[in-house]
Design an enzyme around this catalytic site. Structure first.
Site, PDB file in Angstrom:
ATOM      1  CG  ASP A 385      -7.973  11.060   1.941  1.00 52.51           C
ATOM      2  OD1 ASP A 385      -7.654   9.964   1.454  1.00 52.51           O
ATOM      3  OD2 ASP A 385      -7.797  12.145   1.368  1.00 52.51           O
ATOM      4  CB  THR A 705      -6.380   6.494   0.702  1.00 53.34           C
ATOM      5  OG1 THR A 705      -5.531   7.295  -0.104  1.00 53.34           O
ATOM      6  CG2 THR A 705      -5.882   5.057   0.658  1.00 53.34           C
ATOM      7  CG  ASP A 782      -7.516  16.584   2.526  1.00 50.70           C
ATOM      8  OD1 ASP A 782      -7.995  15.571   1.966  1.00 50.70           O
ATOM      9  OD2 ASP A 782      -6.312  16.860   2.508  1.00 50.70           O
TER      10      ASP A 782
END
Length: 1086
Positions: A385, A705, A782
Site C-alpha cells: 500500500d 493503493t 495497514d
C-alpha cells in the site's frame, strides 16, 4: 456461505425485510439495486424506513432477531491444543515418534529416551514460539463504534426520539445521526437534504490519505470503487467534519469491512478435477502443498529419509538371514535407521527461526509464524500500500507558487504569471515539525517536468559554472523568514490565518502533534516554516524578556518579521463541499503607529477560487493570466500534488462591522489572487533506499493503493518503483485491472507496477495473478482493505498502527510501519535460508558418513557369523544427536552474508540443488571412508584381525581388539565432524579463507565436543559397557592423520569448485522486471 436475501420495494416494514440468516452475526443485507446509484428516497422506501420517525422499537427488535447483532465475526482464538497438534503433526516429528516407539519396543531404553527428549524439545520449542506470536494479535471486535445515535419511535407513540444505543443494536433501515468525531456504526446511504459539509476519513478502507467529502446525490457509475461512492458512509470510518443523517443499508458481515473480514477465510480455488484433484488433496494432507516453502522442503525430506530408514532397517535385519534375530541386531537396526534421520533437525530449525524472530523483533518486525521468515527469502514481488507504508501518511506542503518574477527580499516583485516563482519546502522525518528550509526554485514549473521529491530543484545553467559560484548561488536560493518577498509573505499570512489547525509541542521527546483537517495542518506547518505561525499572528506580544522567545535575547523585536501588531478574527465562513472553499476575516490591531485594516482571506479549489478573484496584485486577472495560472495548476497536479489557490484582500478598518454582517456570497467577492499551494503525502525517507535494495535483489516492488492515479504515479516515480520511461501497462486503475479477465491478465507482458483506486478484490486478484506466473509475493499493508491480500499472499506483512483486521491476517507485523523494515526482514530471511542449507549439509553429510560406517560394518563377521558393529548403537545415537545438534544449531546462527541482497530470488528457491547433492555425497563418503579405514587399520593392521565372539553385547578379553578399533572409529568420526562443521560455513571457500571468529558459538561447540570425546573413551563403565569402546593410546596418531587427510581432500575439492566457478561464472539470472542490476547497499544488514 452466508445466505443473501433481497429486500422488496414495499413500504410495509413487515414485508420490506424478509427473514434471512438467524445466526449470532449478521451476514448480509442487499437491495435489489446498489444504494449509491439511486436517490436516497428510493433507498429509504425499499428499506421501509422513515426519515423523521425512524424505525419503531418492535420493528427494530424484529430486524435484529432476523439479521443478528451488528458486529463482525471475531477471529478464532489461538488454541494451545491446536498449536501443539500442528507441531506433532509435522512429518519429521511423526517419524521420530515412530522410531521412539520401536526403540522402546526393542527395550532400547537409552535410545528411546533420547529420541523422546528430542520429540519433546521439537514440539515445545515450536509450540511456545507460535503461541507467543498468536497472543500478540488483537481481535476484529476492536474495529467499529461503541455507540450510535439513532432515531426511533417507541411502541404506541407517535413522537420520534433521538437515542444513543449500543452499536450492536443498529439494524438495516435505522436512521443514524452523524456528527464530527463520530465513528460510523454500519454502512449507510446519506439522505437528501440532511448532509452538511460531511467529510469522513476512510483511509483504513480505501487507502485515501485525505478525508472524503460526501454528498447526497447518487453516483451514476454502478461498479465504481468504494472510495468513489461519496453518497455512502462505511462502517468503521470516522467523521472528520460536518454532520448528516443516513439510513443504514448493511450491518455486520454485510458491510464493506465485513466483506473484507469474510474474504480472509477464502482460499484460492483448485481447478483440478478427477485424479488430479485427489492427488492434490493427498499432497495437502501430507504437508507438501498449500503450506510454506520451508515446510514443504522439510516434509519432502522427511518422507525421503523415512523410505531410506525403512530400507536400512530391513538390510540390517536381513544380515541375519531373518533367523534367530538377536536383540542386539534389532537395536542396531533401529540405531541405523535413526542415524539417517537428522533427529535434531526440527529443534535446530525451530531455534534458528526463533533466534531470527528475536533479531527481527528488535528491529521492529514481529513474526507471528516462524516459517514466514524463510518464505521471505525467495519472494519475487513486494506488493505494498502507499499511504502510511511507502509514505508517512500525513499531508505536507511541498510547493508554493506565486505570480512574481523572482524572490527579491523585502520587496514586491513584479507580476509574472507565465513563469512565476516557485518555492520548495523541506520536510523531515516528522511532517508536523514546524521548522525546515525553504528554497526558491531556479527552474520554471512545467507540465512535462516531474517534480523530484527527494531534493530541491537546481538551476540547470549552473552545471558548468565555477564551484565557488555555484556555492554562492546555492546560498542565495535559501529563503530566510526575515527576508520574504512580499507575495510570499502574503501567501504565508493566508496559509496561517485562513486556517483552524493547531500544532502542539512534543511531550516526552515524541513527535509534534497536530489537530485539525490534514490540509489545514499542512498549510499551518508551512506557515510556521515561513515564520508566520498563527499563534504569533493572533496574540498580542508580551513586552518582557522571555527566555524562551523565538528571538532569543531580542524581545523588543516583533515575533513575525515586518509585523508590529496582531490579528483578531471577525468572522469565518467554514469550508463547504458545495462551494469547495473557506473564507475568513481578521482585524489587524497595530502597534507603533501602523495603520489598522481588515484582512480578508480565502482558500479552496482553484476553479472555485478563480470565480471570486478579479486581480493579481494590482493587475486585472484576465483570461490570459488565468490560462497561465492553470498551466501551473495542471503541472503541479500532474506531479501528484493536491493544488489549492490562496487569495486575499484588504479593507478599511471601519468596515469590520459590515464584513461581519454581510452574506457569504457578498463577502467572497473582489479578491486578489495570491498564489498556489501544492500539498502531498510525502514518501518516507527510507522508501527510496528500500525500493533500490528490492531491485538490486531482483525483487519487483509494486504499489497497490486506493489513492488517485496521478498521486500514486508521482510517488512511484520518485521512490524508484517506476522508471521515467515506464510502459503503458505499468500504471492502471483498479477498475481497468478488474475489467481484465484472468486470461487477459496472464497475457500481459508484465503485471502493472502501480494500481491506483484499488479495491480489496483487486489486490487479491493481483496476488493470484502473481501466483499464476509461478512467482511468490509479499503483501504489505495497514488497512482493512489490505487484509484479504495479506492472507492470500505468501507472506503478509501488516503495520503496527494499522487495523486489527490486517494484523490478524498478516504473518509479520511491523511495529514502525516502515517499508524498509520489510527489506531487512527479507535480508534476514535470505540469511536464514543460507544457514538452513549449511546445517542441512552438515547434518545430512554426517548422517551419510554414519550410515556408511554402520552398513559396511555388516560385512565384518565373527566366528558365529554375526556382524561386528564398527559403532555401538549408543555411539551412533550420540553422534546423531549430541555431536550433530549443537554445531548444526550454531550454523543456523551464522551472520548474514554480505552478498545476501546481490543474488536473485531463484538462488533461494531450492536448497537441494545439484551442488548440494555433490557436496553431500563427497563429504559423506569421505568422512565415512576415513572412519572405516581407521577401524580396519587397528583391527587388521595392528591386531591380527580377530573379531572375537559376541562383541556387540559385552566386554570380554577376546573383544579387546574390536573395542580398540571401535574407539578409534568413533573418535575419528566425531572429531572430523567437528572440523566439518567449520568447513560448512562456506560452500566454496577454504577453512583458511573464512572468518572463524564471527561465529563464536560454532567455534566453542567444535572445541567442547572434540574434548567430550576423551571422557567417552577413557572413563570406565561408560566406555566399555555403554559405548562398547576401549581406551585409546597409539591410535590417536592415526586419528589425527586422518584429520589431515580430510583437510587436504576438502581443501582440494573446494579449490576445484572455485576454479570451475571462475571458468563458468555468469551474471545471476534475473527476472524480466528487474530494472536495477547493481546498486550500493542502502539498508543496514540485519
Amino acid at each position: 456461505m452466508a445466505v443473501t436475501e433481497k429486500y422488496t420495494t414495499s413500504t410495509d416494514p413487515e414485508k420490506a425485510l424478509p427473514r434471512a440468516d438467524t445466526g449470532s452475526t449478521a451476514v448480509s443485507q442487499s437491495l435489489p439495486f446498489k444504494a449509491h446509484t439511486v436517490a436516497s428516497a428510493k433507498v429509504l422506501e425499499a428499506l421501509g424506513g422513515n426519515v423523521t420517525k425512524g424505525l419503531t422499537e418492535p420493528e427494530a427488535s424484529k430486524r435484529k432477531e432476523s439479521y443478528g447483532p451488528n458486529r463482525l465475526k471475531p477471529p478464532k482464538r489461538p488454541s494451545v491444543l491446536k498449536i501443539i497438534a500442528r507441531q506433532v503433526g509435522n512429518a519429521m516429528t511423526l517419524i521420530l515418534i515412530a522410531a521412539m516407539a520401536v526403540s522402546f519396543g526393542t527395550m532400547d531404553w537409552i535410545s528411546g529416551g533420547v529420541i523422546a527428549a528430542l520429540v519433546a524439545l521439537n514440539v515445545s520449542v515450536g509450540a511456545y514460539t507460535e503461541w507467543q506470536a498468536e497472543k500478540t494479535v488483537a481481535n476484529l471486535e476492536s474495529v467499529g463504534a461503541p455507540q450510535a445515535t439513532v432515531v426511533r419511535t417507541a411502541e404506541g407513540s407517535r413522537e420520534a426520539t433521538t437515542k444513543i444505543i449500543p452499536v450492536e443494536d443498529v439494524v438495516p433501515g435505522d436512521i443514524v445521526l452523524l456528527k464530527n468525531g463520530d465513528i460510523v456504526p454500519a454502512d449507510g446511504r446519506i439522505l437528501d437534504g440532511h448532509c452538511s459539509n460531511l467529510e469522513c476519513d476512510e483511509a483504513f478502507l480505501t487507502g485515501e490519505s485525505l478525508p472524503v467529502a460526501k454528498q447526497f446525490e447518487p453516483i451514476d457509475e454502478e461498479d465504481c470503487p468504494v472510495g468513489d461512492r461519496v453518497c455512502m458512509v462505511f462502517s468503521g470510518s470516522q467523521v472528520t467534519k460536518g454532520r448528516a443523517r443516513v439510513v443504514i443499508t448493511s450491518t455486520g458481515m454485510g458491510t464493506e469491512i465485513g466483506k473484507i473480514a469474510q474474504a480472509l477465510d477464502s482460499k484460492a480455488t483448485n481447478k483440478n478435477t478427477g485424479f488430479a484433484a485427489f492427488w492434490w488433496k493427498t499432497k495437502v494432507v501430507l504437508g507438501v502443498a498449500e503450506t510454506t516453502p520451508l515446510q514443504i522442503k522439510l516434509n519432502k525430506l522427511a518422507y525421503f529419509l523415512l523410505g531410506w530408514a525403512c530400507i536400512i532397517a530391513v538390510i540390517v535385519v536381513a544380515s541375519t538371514g531373518f533367523k534367530n534375530v538377536p536383540l542386539s541386531v534389532a537395536t542396531y537396526a533401529v540405531a541405523a535407521a535413526v542415524s539417517i534421520l537428522p533427529a535434531s533437525l526440527i529443534a535446530v530449525v525451530s531455534l534458528t527461526l526463533a533466534r531470527a524472530s528475536t533479531d527481527l523483533a528488535s528491529r521492529n518486525a514481529l513474526v507471528r509464524r516462524m516459517d514466514a521468515i524463510e518464505a521471505l527469502a525467495g519472494v519475487e514481488n513486494v506488493c505494498s500500500d502507499k499511504t502510511g507504508t511507502l509514505t508517512v501518511g500525513r499531508m505536507v506542503v511541498r510547493k508554493f507558487w506565486v505570480p512574481a518574477v523572482d524572490w527579491r527580499a523585502n520587496e514586491t516583485a513584479p507580476v509574472n504569471t507565465s513563469r512565476g516563482q516557485a518555492y520548495s519546502f523541506e520536510t523531515g522525518s516528522d511532517p508536523f515539525y514546524p521548522r525546515g528550509e525553504i528554497r526558491a526554485d531556479r527552474t520554471t514549473i512545467q507540465a512535462e517536468n516531474t517534480l523530484d521529491l527527494k531534493r530541491p530543484p537546481v538551476r540547470s545553467d549552473t552545471r558548468d559554472s565555477d564551484p565557488d559560484e555555484r556555492e554562492i548561488e546555492g546560498q542565495e536560493e535559501v529563503i530566510h523568514v526575515e527576508d520574504l518577498e512580499h507575495n510570499l509573505r502574503d501567501m504565508a499570512l493566508c496559509a496561517s490565518l485562513c486556517n483552524q489547525a493547531t500544532l502542539s509541542r512534543p511531550v516526552d521527546d515524541g513527535g509534534w502533534d497536530a489537530n485539525g483537517d490534514p490540509t489545514e495542518v499542512a498549510l499551518q506547518v508551512a506557515a510556521h516554516k515561513l515564520g508566520h505561525g498563527k499563534p504569533f499572528l493572533t496574540h498580542a506580544p508580551k513586552h518582557s524578556n522571555r527566555p524562551d522567545s523565538i528571538r532569543s535575547g531580542h524581545s523588543n523585536r516583533p515575533l513575525v518579521a515586518g509585523l508590529r501588531g496582531h490579528f483578531e478574527q471577525i468572522i469565518e465562513h467554514p469550508f463547504d463541499s458545495t462551494v469547495k472553499r473557506m473564507s475568513i476575516a481578521y482585524k489587524f490591531v497595530p502597534e507603533d503607529g501602523q495603520k489598522a485594516h481588515v484582512l480578508c482571506l480565502l482558500k479552496g479549489a482553484v476553479e472555485r477560487v478563480f470565480e471570486r478573484c478579479v486581480t493579481v496584485q494590482d493587475k486585472p486577472l484576465d483570461e490570459e493570466r488565468k490560462k497561465d495560472i492553470m498551466v501551473k495548476v495542471d503541472a503541479l497536479a500532474a506531479q501528484g500534488l493536491r493544488v489549492l489557490a490562496l487569495c486575499g484582500k484588504r479593507l478599511p478598518a471601519k468596515m469590520a462591522d459590515d464584513v461581519k454582517a454581510m452574506p457569504r456570497d457578498a463577502f467572497e467577492a473582489d479578491f486578489s489572487f495570491l498564489g498556489l499551494a501544492g500539498i502531498y503525502d510525502p514518501p518516507r525517507k527510507e522508501s527510496p533506499g528500500a525500493v533500490a535494495d528490492c531491485l538490486r535483489a531482483g525483487i519487483t516492488p509494486r504499489m497497490l493503493t486506493g489513492d488517485h492515479p496521478a498521486t500514486a504515479t508521482a510517488i512511484a516515480l520518485n521512490i524508484g518503483i517506476l522508471e521515467r520511461a515506464y510502459g503503458k501497462d505499468a500504471v492502471m486503475t483498479g477498475q481497468q485491472f478488474d475489467a481484465l479477465t484472468e486470461d487477459e491478465i496472464d497475457a500481459l507482458p508484465e503485471l502493472p507496477l502501480v494500481v491506483a483506486r484499488c479495491a480489496p478484490e483487486t489486490k487479491v486478484r493481483m496476488v493470484d495473478a502473481i501466483h499464476r506466473r509461478g512467482q511468490s509475493t509479499v503483501m504489505t499493508g495497514d488497512g482493512v482493505n489490505d487484509s484479504p491480500a495479506l492472507k492470500r499472499a505468501d507472506v503478509g506483512v501488516g503495520m503496527g498502527t494499522g487495523s486489527d483486521v490486517a494484523k490478524q491476517a498478516a504473518r509479520i507485523v511491523l511495529s514502525d510501519d516502515n517499508f524498509s523494515t520489510i527489506i531487512r526482514a527479507i535480508r534476514k530471511g535470505r540469511s536464514v535460508f543460507k544457514n538452513l542449507a549449511k546445517f542441512l549439509l552438515y547434518l545430512l553429510s554426517g548422517n551419510l558418513a554414519e550410515i556408511i560406517v554402520l552398513m559396511v560394518g555388516l560385512a565384518f563377521k565373527d566366528e558365529n557369523g554375526q556382524a561386528v558393529f564398527p559403532l555401538s548403537p549408543v555411539a551412533a545415537l550420540w553422534i546423531n544427536t549430541l555431536s550433530a545438534g549443537p554445531p548444526a544449531l550454531a550454523l543456523g546462527l551464522e551472520p548474514t552474508a554480505v552478498d545476501a541482497m546481490d543474488l536473485p530470488p531463484t538462488a533461494f528457491h531450492q536448497i537441494f540443488t545439484l551442488e548440494f547433492y555433490m557436496d553431500l555425497i563427497f563429504y559423506g563418503f569421505l568422512i565415512g571412508a576415513l572412519s572405516l579405514v581407521n577401524f580396519v587399520i587397528v583391527l587388521w593392521g595392528y591386531f591380527p584381525g580377530d573379531l572375537g565372539v559376541l562383541c556387540n553385547e559385552a566386554d570380554t578379553a577376546i573383544c579387546n581388539p574390536v573395542f580398540q578399533a571401535r574407539g578409534t572409529c568413533f573418535s575419528t568420526l566425531v572429531i572430523i565432524l567437528m572440523i566439518h562443521a567449520l568447513e560448512c560455513k562456506h560452500f566454496s571457500k577454504g577453512l583458511w579463507q573464512i572468518n572463524l571468529r564471527d561465529n563464536k558459538v560454532l567455534l566453542w561447540c567444535a572445541v567442547v565436543l572434540c574434548l567430550a570425546t576423551f571422557p567417552v573413551v577413557y572413563i570406565p563403565t561408560i566406555n566399555n559397557e555403554v559405548f562398547l569402546v576401549g581406551s585409546l593410546k597409539w591410535e590417536w596418531g592415526i586419528v589425527f592423520g586422518m584429520i589431515l587427510v580430510y583437510l587436504a581432500a576438502t581443501e582440494l575439492y573446494k579449490w576445484c569448485k572455485r576454479i570451475y566457478a571462475r571458468r563458468h561464472d555468469r551474471p545471476p539470472a534475473r527476472g524480466p522486471s528487474d530494472k536495477t542490476l547493481r546498486m550500493e547497499p542502502t539498508i543496514r544488514p540485519v
